[in-house]
Design a protein around this motif. Sequence first.
Motif, PDB file in Angstrom:
ATOM      1  N   ALA A 681     -22.710 -38.347 -84.465  1.00 46.13           N
ATOM      2  CA  ALA A 681     -21.684 -39.034 -83.685  1.00 46.13           C
ATOM      3  C   ALA A 681     -22.225 -39.325 -82.298  1.00 46.13           C
ATOM      4  CB  ALA A 681     -20.421 -38.187 -83.592  1.00 46.13           C
ATOM      5  N   ILE A 682     -22.045 -40.581 -81.861  1.00 45.54           N
ATOM      6  CA  ILE A 682     -22.536 -41.021 -80.554  1.00 45.54           C
ATOM      7  C   ILE A 682     -21.374 -41.637 -79.798  1.00 45.54           C
ATOM      8  CG2 ILE A 682     -24.183 -42.521 -79.373  1.00 45.54           C
ATOM      9  CD1 ILE A 682     -25.862 -42.495 -81.929  1.00 45.54           C
ATOM     10  N   ARG A 683     -21.282 -41.316 -78.520  1.00 46.40           N
ATOM     11  CA  ARG A 683     -20.226 -41.892 -77.706  1.00 46.40           C
ATOM     12  C   ARG A 683     -20.342 -43.406 -77.671  1.00 46.40           C
ATOM     13  NH1 ARG A 683     -20.161 -38.016 -72.346  1.00 46.40           N
ATOM     14  NH2 ARG A 683     -19.423 -36.102 -73.355  1.00 46.40           N
ATOM     15  N   ASN A 684     -19.173 -44.043 -77.679  1.00 47.06           N
ATOM     16  CA  ASN A 684     -19.175 -45.503 -77.633  1.00 47.06           C
ATOM     17  C   ASN A 684     -18.288 -46.017 -76.504  1.00 47.06           C
ATOM     18  OD1 ASN A 684     -19.966 -48.083 -78.776  1.00 47.06           O
ATOM     19  ND2 ASN A 684     -17.849 -48.269 -79.513  1.00 47.06           N
ATOM     20  N   THR A 685     -16.967 -45.845 -76.646  1.00 39.87           N
ATOM     21  CA  THR A 685     -16.023 -46.231 -75.596  1.00 39.87           C
ATOM     22  C   THR A 685     -15.049 -45.094 -75.384  1.00 39.87           C
ATOM     23  OG1 THR A 685     -14.384 -47.242 -77.088  1.00 39.87           O
ATOM     24  CG2 THR A 685     -16.200 -48.653 -76.328  1.00 39.87           C
ATOM     25  N   ASP A 686     -14.036 -45.350 -74.555  1.00 44.10           N
ATOM     26  CA  ASP A 686     -13.033 -44.322 -74.284  1.00 44.10           C
ATOM     27  C   ASP A 686     -12.197 -43.987 -75.505  1.00 44.10           C
ATOM     28  OD1 ASP A 686     -13.811 -44.012 -71.703  1.00 44.10           O
ATOM     29  OD2 ASP A 686     -12.393 -45.472 -70.898  1.00 44.10           O
ATOM     30  N   THR A 687     -12.172 -44.877 -76.492  1.00 38.81           N
ATOM     31  CA  THR A 687     -11.327 -44.643 -77.673  1.00 38.81           C
ATOM     32  C   THR A 687     -12.104 -44.774 -78.970  1.00 38.81           C
ATOM     33  OG1 THR A 687     -10.654 -46.970 -77.684  1.00 38.81           O
ATOM     34  CG2 THR A 687      -9.217 -45.410 -76.510  1.00 38.81           C
ATOM     35  N   SER A 688     -13.418 -44.810 -78.919  1.00 39.06           N
ATOM     36  CA  SER A 688     -14.197 -44.986 -80.146  1.00 39.06           C
ATOM     37  C   SER A 688     -15.477 -44.186 -80.075  1.00 39.06           C
ATOM     38  CB  SER A 688     -14.510 -46.466 -80.374  1.00 39.06           C
ATOM     39  OG  SER A 688     -15.354 -46.962 -79.355  1.00 39.06           O
ATOM     40  N   VAL A 689     -16.007 -43.886 -81.275  1.00 37.28           N
ATOM     41  CA  VAL A 689     -17.255 -43.153 -81.425  1.00 37.28           C
ATOM     42  C   VAL A 689     -18.062 -43.843 -82.522  1.00 37.28           C
ATOM     43  CG1 VAL A 689     -18.288 -40.976 -82.194  1.00 37.28           C
ATOM     44  CG2 VAL A 689     -16.354 -40.952 -80.618  1.00 37.28           C
ATOM     45  N   ALA A 690     -19.351 -44.042 -82.292  1.00 39.05           N
ATOM     46  CA  ALA A 690     -20.239 -44.597 -83.310  1.00 39.05           C
ATOM     47  C   ALA A 690     -20.798 -43.456 -84.148  1.00 39.05           C
ATOM     48  CB  ALA A 690     -21.359 -45.390 -82.659  1.00 39.05           C
ATOM     49  N   VAL A 691     -20.675 -43.596 -85.482  1.00 36.12           N
ATOM     50  CA  VAL A 691     -21.128 -42.548 -86.403  1.00 36.12           C
ATOM     51  C   VAL A 691     -22.256 -43.134 -87.250  1.00 36.12           C
ATOM     52  CG1 VAL A 691     -20.445 -40.967 -88.240  1.00 36.12           C
ATOM     53  CG2 VAL A 691     -18.815 -41.566 -86.440  1.00 36.12           C
ATOM     54  N   LEU A 692     -23.364 -42.436 -87.351  1.00 37.66           N
ATOM     55  CA  LEU A 692     -24.502 -42.808 -88.173  1.00 37.66           C
ATOM     56  C   LEU A 692     -24.755 -41.694 -89.170  1.00 37.66           C
ATOM     57  CD1 LEU A 692     -25.188 -43.620 -84.952  1.00 37.66           C
ATOM     58  CD2 LEU A 692     -27.116 -44.758 -86.077  1.00 37.66           C
ATOM     59  N   TRP A 693     -25.232 -42.046 -90.369  1.00 41.60           N
ATOM     60  CA  TRP A 693     -25.485 -41.041 -91.391  1.00 41.60           C
ATOM     61  C   TRP A 693     -26.590 -41.547 -92.320  1.00 41.60           C
ATOM     62  CZ3 TRP A 693     -21.267 -44.161 -91.078  1.00 41.60           C
ATOM     63  CH2 TRP A 693     -21.039 -45.039 -92.128  1.00 41.60           C
ATOM     64  N   GLY A 694     -27.128 -40.655 -93.067  1.00 40.88           N
ATOM     65  CA  GLY A 694     -28.149 -41.014 -94.038  1.00 40.88           C
ATOM     66  C   GLY A 694     -27.518 -41.461 -95.340  1.00 40.88           C
ATOM     67  N   ALA A 695     -28.114 -42.490 -95.945  1.00 43.07           N
ATOM     68  CA  ALA A 695     -27.574 -43.019 -97.196  1.00 43.07           C
ATOM     69  C   ALA A 695     -27.699 -41.988 -98.308  1.00 43.07           C
ATOM     70  CB  ALA A 695     -28.304 -44.302 -97.574  1.00 43.07           C
ATOM     71  N   SER A 696     -26.807 -42.084 -99.298  1.00 37.97           N
ATOM     72  CA  SER A 696     -26.874 -41.197-100.455  1.00 37.97           C
ATOM     73  C   SER A 696     -28.181 -41.456-101.194  1.00 37.97           C
ATOM     74  CB  SER A 696     -25.680 -41.449-101.380  1.00 37.97           C
ATOM     75  OG  SER A 696     -24.474 -41.150-100.722  1.00 37.97           O
ATOM     76  N   LYS A 697     -28.908 -40.412-101.520  1.00 42.55           N
ATOM     77  CA  LYS A 697     -30.215 -40.566-102.156  1.00 42.55           C
ATOM     78  C   LYS A 697     -30.082 -40.899-103.629  1.00 42.55           C
ATOM     79  CE  LYS A 697     -32.599 -37.482 -98.909  1.00 42.55           C
ATOM     80  NZ  LYS A 697     -33.422 -36.263 -98.754  1.00 42.55           N
ATOM     81  N   VAL A 698     -29.070 -40.372-104.278  1.00 42.60           N
ATOM     82  CA  VAL A 698     -28.880 -40.625-105.707  1.00 42.60           C
ATOM     83  C   VAL A 698     -27.525 -41.329-105.863  1.00 42.60           C
ATOM     84  CG1 VAL A 698     -28.705 -39.623-108.001  1.00 42.60           C
ATOM     85  CG2 VAL A 698     -30.197 -38.564-106.285  1.00 42.60           C
TER      86      VAL A 698
END
Length: 1546
Positions: A681-698
């Motif tokens: 989770a990365i800060r984005n704005t006062d009301t939002s957060v950017a979320v990044l994740w790894g793709a499902s491998k299988v």
Amino acid sequence: MSGSLQVTQTQTQMQMQTQTQLQTQTQTQMQTQTQLQTQTQTQQHQQQQQHQQKQQLQKHHYECSCFLNTKSSVSKQSFTSSKTTSRRLKTSVKTEKVQEVAKLRVQSLRAKRTYLAMDTDKEVIGYVIPVFRASHEVVRGLMEAQEEHVEEGINYVAMRNLFVREAREAVDVKVKVEKKTRTMHVRESAERIQLSKTMEEWSEFRKKMNPDSLTHLPEFIVKPRGQTVWEGNTVKLHCTVAGWPKPRIAWYKNNVLIDAKAYSEKYTAESNYNMHSLEIKNCDFLDTAQYQVSALNVKGESSFVSTIVVKRFQEKEEAGPLEAKPHGFCAEHGVTFETTIIDKFEVAFGSEGETLSLGCTVIVYPTVKKYQPEVVWYRNSVPLKPSKWVHSHWSGDRATLTLVHLNKEDEGMYTLRVNTKSGFDTYSAYVFVRDADVEVEGVPVAPLDVRCHDANKDYVVVTWKQPAVEGSSSILGYYIDRCEVGTHHWAQCNDTPVKYARFPVTGLVEGHSYIFRVTALNMAGVSRPSRVSEAVVAMDHSDRGRLRAGPLAPWTGMIKFTEEDPTVGFVPGEPSDVVVTEATKSYVVLAWKPPVQRGHEGVMYYIEKCIAGTETWQRVNTSMPVKSPRFALFDLAEGKSYSFRVRCSNSAGVGEASVSTGEITVGDKLDLPSAPGNPVAIRNTDTSVAVLWGASKVVTHLVGYYIECSVVGSDVWMPCNNKPVKQTRFVCHGLTTGENYVFRTKAVNAAGYSHSSHDSDAVVVKAAIAVPGRPTGVTLLEAVKDFMVVGWTAPANNGGADIRGYFVDYRTVKGKVVGKWHEMNHQALTTTTYKAENLKENVFYQFQVRAMNMAGVSKASLASASLECKEWTITVPGVPVGLHVLEVRDTSVVVLWEPPAFEGRTPVNGYYLDLKETSAGGKGWKAAHEKANKKKYMKITGLKAGTSYFFTVRAQNLAGVGKASAVLGPIPAQTHPGTKDIYVDVDDDGIISMVFECSEMNESSEFVWSKNYETITDSSRLTVVNEHGRSRAIFNSPSLEDLGTFSCVVTNTDGISSSYTLTEEGLKRLLDISHEHKFPVIPFKKEMSMELLEKGCVRFWTQVEKCSSACQVEYVFNDVLVTQGKKYSMNFDKSTGIIEMFMDSLEVTDEGTFTFNLVDGKAKGATSLVLIGDEFRELQKKSEFERAEWVRKQGPHFVEYLDFAVTPECNVLLRCKIGNVRPETEITWYKDKIEIADDDEDAQKIERQEGELTFNIGKWIIKQEKQKERGGKKPPADEVPPPPRSKISKSDAGIYEVHLRDDRGKDKSLFNLTDAGYQTVMNELFRVIANSSCEIKVLSTEHGIVLHSTVTYHHEEMRVGWLQKDAKIAASERVKSGFTGEQLWLKINEPTEKDKGKYTMDIFDGKDGVKRVFELTGKAWEEAFEEFQRLKAAAIAERNRARVVGGLPDVVAIQEGKSLNLTGNVWGEPLPEVCWTKNERELVSDSHIKLTLEHGKFASIAIDCVTTADSGKYALKVKNKYGKEAGEFTVSVYNPDDENKEEKKD
């Protein structure tokens, strides 16, 4: 197709066959001459038949179902075939595959059906006409599409007629049999050979003359070629098409017809000499597509597809399809269009079922008349098309998109793209759609994105996406419902829920359209149904393709059809490529390719299965064969292996089985996806957060990911998206600022959900810090020989952190050649101006600026114009710099600036501010004020909410006004959501402060206070305290020095600011409030009051507005503190603020001042009440009276004393209410001091009911004397007079008293019904009577007109007056007033026209009187007067009517032999006619009966010596013009002797 089309085809076949038969007849005639000729003609006949068979094998015929019998001869048929008109045969070209089949199967398995009708002697008698099988609607449509007749050329008609004439002559030649010599035989043989050549030449000529033989399918000689071009270029597609008739050409883009005329600025289509072209101008990315050219004529259609790819050229990375590109020059309009998108829609949230609108204001500059940009809306980079769910609108300056009845399918990234001739601009924001509230807690939410795939005649695959929220338990499965289009009946497709988000639906009806929906099931119940799918038609892919293609040439009305396959009756071949496309625990789906040889009527399929390890094949669908090359098998045993194969069947039989699929194990082929990688989770704005994740491998066939969030410590997970996303990065909006969140993700495919990923690290929702935006407006402020001063505007976006400085770069410019950029300062500048030194005179320079914050350095600003280093000699000041705005509101804005670096010859003494609306164009500037403003700021009011503005400032000195500054804007006049204003607060200690709150602060944000928009540096006047998003500026010592405008700006926000102007009047008000707070006074809601209670007690009370629980009260009388005791009792209810003190009675010593002293912390309060002098003595008397009243009420007493009342029935009652009485209580009535005894008449007027005593004065009492005379017996009814109405008279006047007495006490009540009292009662009686009167009614009599009204009761003393036209009516013989019973009337005898008008009846009610008005005019007068005349005439007639007035008996008994004399009196005016009758027969005077009439009044009848024959019914009848009457009597003559005889017999 239609019947007329079938006949056209049949006529063509008949024409060709008739020609052949005509040749046969000609050959038959020649056979009679020579046998050789006959043999030759027979060979030619066979050749002709073979030729026809080959032609018929290449055509498509329909199944024969009826015969057309024709008895005409062959010659007549030949003549009939030569009509002057022909019809075009509409056919379609078969696919190449079908053509190959026709070529391979020349020798059919069964003899080809002939189309000639023959009799038993094999003679041709007619033709078989193929009948097309179709519905009535299709046939009717083809009849309407029948083409007009084709005009034939004159040469063709002439040659055809010549042939017909020669053929007719040849037929008419008589057959002669004669012997031939060898010479003749040789000559005839040569003639035969010549005739054969002539016939062949004639046949070829006929083929050329027949238009059908010239037509052929369109053919592409030169095909269009696919191309790849750069964006902005023009591309042209070319092709050459051959065909007869000349084919029509249509161009398609992605199967959508291109209307070149409607979009002439984009497309140009040309067609010249079979060469066709499509030109696409100014290509952009959206022109990348497949372009299809279609050629169509009556023989069929051909098409070819080519692909156009449009690329975008950029020096750096390539922009996406929705990213804005630099605007270029538009040669067509001679301008460069610049697009600005303002009033942008933010990230939007909606719920299912709601309606959501998105909009932006678009400014295109410059404005070109009759030119509008193209506005396109996208969702997830896919263009949106108008539908019942999506509505778009372009007003010329604002683009709006309305989403009707939101569903989760509507969630996604929405983009507005504005295309102009110079380029395009875009803006995007995400729209979130929340689930609607569930009806039952814990059930899952509705699935989404229901789609239909692989539709066939009786089969379709339905897919959907799983919802984000499963509910209180995991989803157990899904139910699929279907509904036929046009109905409202939903049928469930599966009996048990399916786990996969994919299900094959079978049992559809071919040709019908269906829609589908899906519901989810868990342990808590069933979800709401999803949005319905798009309608799908149950039909084959080939039929669907033809239906989708539709009329390829709309302008001709051409309808494609396919003739019957000539392979009727073939047993179909075996299907191929049988495969298992889907295999789950619940079902297996088979797919195959239809056989190559299948006949015209279509085929059906039977599916067979075989369990592994056995050789027994079992047919699965014996009862219901399928029509589609797809089939779903259910009820298979999980884990077992099966083999499958397919057979085809039609009316000719069942074909061979296909190749087996091999062993297939029943089970899920699609596994659940693996859990996604750990989210970050990365800060984005006062009301939002950017979320990044790894793709499902299988994962197989990934549908997307769902993201969930949870506030740390709550353990409640909420979905961030309700529509799965395939990217591995997602921005979660709608979060609470300052909260601590964790996130997790899960993957979804058709098999279901994966396990959730690990939770992310907790992150606080705050705006992220980024590099600032670019500075703007780099301008020259001052120039000298070797240096220049440049200025710029700070970036609008500081990246969430303060701007720490600026870096300036420069480069030299020589003509059109520019040099490299060089840095001018190595240390960051803190101001927005810079003095560039060590420059060369008369050299041109360009400058660019970069801003820096803690996150880094921004991109460089746009380069300034080429500026010459040359000393300025102008006298006016330079341009102001540093324009920026604060306090942006819907109707106002504050503009601030800095003075120009170059003041000119004299110092700057003022400024002028100009503004214009963004849509006003180049000449829309207007002054914001008239006089020069000496301040460096100005507040502009009167703006239009939602409108954007540009601002510019000019400086002034004694020499004049300088140039305008760089334009600031566009600035939309719109209050930022959540913006608050500064408010003034005075605390309990009297401290005055200004407070400003902001909820959008981040870690680097600060409150900056200013006075008159200059930063406050002196803290002696103000002390600023900041805490938790609130800043308080405290006045240390408020005075006149503090007057001015105070403003507060929150740094690192979107310009959040506010101001407060402190005026002298406002300062005085605040100081007063401060004094009240320093020395508080307890406010009283009610000052001290006094009231008397029962027993004469006195209550002193007051009420405070508010007090604390520590509030104390002191009770003081004449400065002496009193306490709770025998005389005083106190009470203080702190919840209501009521303070009370009670005293049993007031004594002489109680005269003085009573006071309540209150103390509540440091607040004090006091309230007093002074009771002295007459006021005290009056109060003391009332107290003693109340105590006496209380004593009185301890025994029997009067609750209400004796009084009178008049009822609606006009009964006059004396009544009172008594209380506290017992059975032994004595109640005595008196009148004029005389007791009313029980045997008195007035005693019967007394009634008692529920504590109320009533004396009915006017009650009527039956006199007791007559009753006593009869010994108490009830008098007869005829002697009892009717009771009169209730009344009162002077005899009832007197003084009435009621006395109550028992051992507890006594009481009495008196009512004086004399003089004034009597008159008061009468006035009330008159009032009741007057109000009871009804509206005046009119009545006509024989004497005149009567106006009357009815009252409840009439009293003789009541005064009633009548007025006509508001004048009192004097009584006379003709006009009289009076009353009869309860009716008041006014009689007008012999009315005339003078009696018309308004009549008023005035009834005295004791005061003003009650008036009733009647308008005796108009229709009312006419009807009344007419009725009066009628009644008067009737009365006259009645008075003068002839009648018998007396003298005649009813029965006369007379002895026989006696004489009878009777006289009757008659009356009538004029004198009546008189006659006598006996038994209805008129009598005439004679010797026996004598009839006389004396004086016209006395009619006599005398019968001399009566006999029994004179017995009978007699009548005296009189008659005149007014009427008639009869006086009847009976005469009975008896004989005494007869009576004696009868007596003896008895």
